[in-house]
Design an enzyme around this catalytic site. Structure first.
Site, PDB file in Angstrom:
ATOM      1  N   CYS A 103       0.835  -1.204   0.000  1.00  0.00           N
ATOM      2  CA  CYS A 103       0.000   0.000   0.000  1.00  0.00           C
ATOM      3  C   CYS A 103       0.875   1.262   0.000  1.00  0.00           C
ATOM      4  O   CYS A 103       1.647   1.478  -0.908  1.00  0.00           O
ATOM      5  CB  CYS A 103      -0.975  -0.044   1.173  1.00  0.00           C
ATOM      6  SG  CYS A 103      -2.306   1.181   1.109  1.00  0.00           S
ATOM      7  N   HIS A 123       0.418   1.897  -3.528  1.00  0.00           N
ATOM      8  CA  HIS A 123      -0.945   2.423  -3.630  1.00  0.00           C
ATOM      9  C   HIS A 123      -0.941   3.613  -4.596  1.00  0.00           C
ATOM     10  O   HIS A 123      -0.003   4.411  -4.606  1.00  0.00           O
ATOM     11  CB  HIS A 123      -1.425   2.868  -2.245  1.00  0.00           C
ATOM     12  CG  HIS A 123      -2.881   3.124  -2.184  1.00  0.00           C
ATOM     13  ND1 HIS A 123      -3.446   4.334  -2.535  1.00  0.00           N
ATOM     14  CD2 HIS A 123      -3.906   2.324  -1.832  1.00  0.00           C
ATOM     15  CE1 HIS A 123      -4.747   4.262  -2.398  1.00  0.00           C
ATOM     16  NE2 HIS A 123      -5.061   3.054  -1.966  1.00  0.00           N
TER      17      HIS A 123
END
Length: 182
Positions: A103, A123
């Site tokens: 992420c 991310h």
């Protein structure tokens, strides 16, 4: 046997952290949840409080072969601000041990210079924080001893990539069948 430490910070994305713990344990790997909060209690970004196995101060990091950084906010910022985490990820990377992040957390690896000359993912919106890396818009990217992934929706694939690195593709195939995963 491979031993993995997953650094848990207040504000971490619970699914990204706990999915990795669950899958690695199902694969028969040792993974310890290591809280960087000063207490075993960690509260994730969605208000879920859980108990880590030990605190950063209790962990003997020399006994681990891999480290995992879950993302989430402000968990990623807390990981990046923790001097011990910074020291550990740099030491692991320099010694060829496995360093992984999902992420927003690959940005912590980027800031530490670990991604220089490597392929990586993260991310959406954090691409510029992967200093020195070639960004790939893939679910999971493995480049030598570094594994990165995109976010909560890729947590199972991320965990399986860690299992594959540590135990091989047969272990992943077996685990996928048991999980009824694709």
């Amino acid at each position: 046997m491979c031993r993995t430490a997953i650094f848990m910070a207040d504000g971490c994305e619970e699914i990204e952290g706990l999915t990795v713990v669950d899958i690695l344990r199902r694969a028969g790997l040792t993974i310890d949840m290591v809280s960087i909060t000063g207490s075993a209690s960690v509260t994730g970004s969605h208000g879920i409080t859980f108990q880590a196995d030990l605190t950063f101060e209790q962990a003997d990091l020399d006994g681990y072969d891999a480290v995992v950084l879950p993302g989430g906010m402000p968990g990623t910022l807390n990981l990046g601000a923790h001097d011990g985490v910074q020291s550990a990820i740099c030491s692991f990377a320099e010694s060829g041990k496995l360093v992984t992040a999902i992420c927003a957390a690959p940005s912590v690896l980027g800031a530490a210079g670990i991604l220089k000359g490597k392929r990586a993912t993260c991310h959406p919106g954090f691409e510029e924080k992967l200093s020195g890396a070639e960004f790939l818009e893939e679910t999971v990217v493995t480049d030598q001893n570094v594994i990165t992934s995109r976010g909560m929706g890729t947590a199972i694939d991320f965990a399986l990539a860690i299992v594959e690195y540590q135990k091989g593709s047969d272990a992943v195939a077996d685990l996928k069948q048991k999980l009824v995963y694709r």
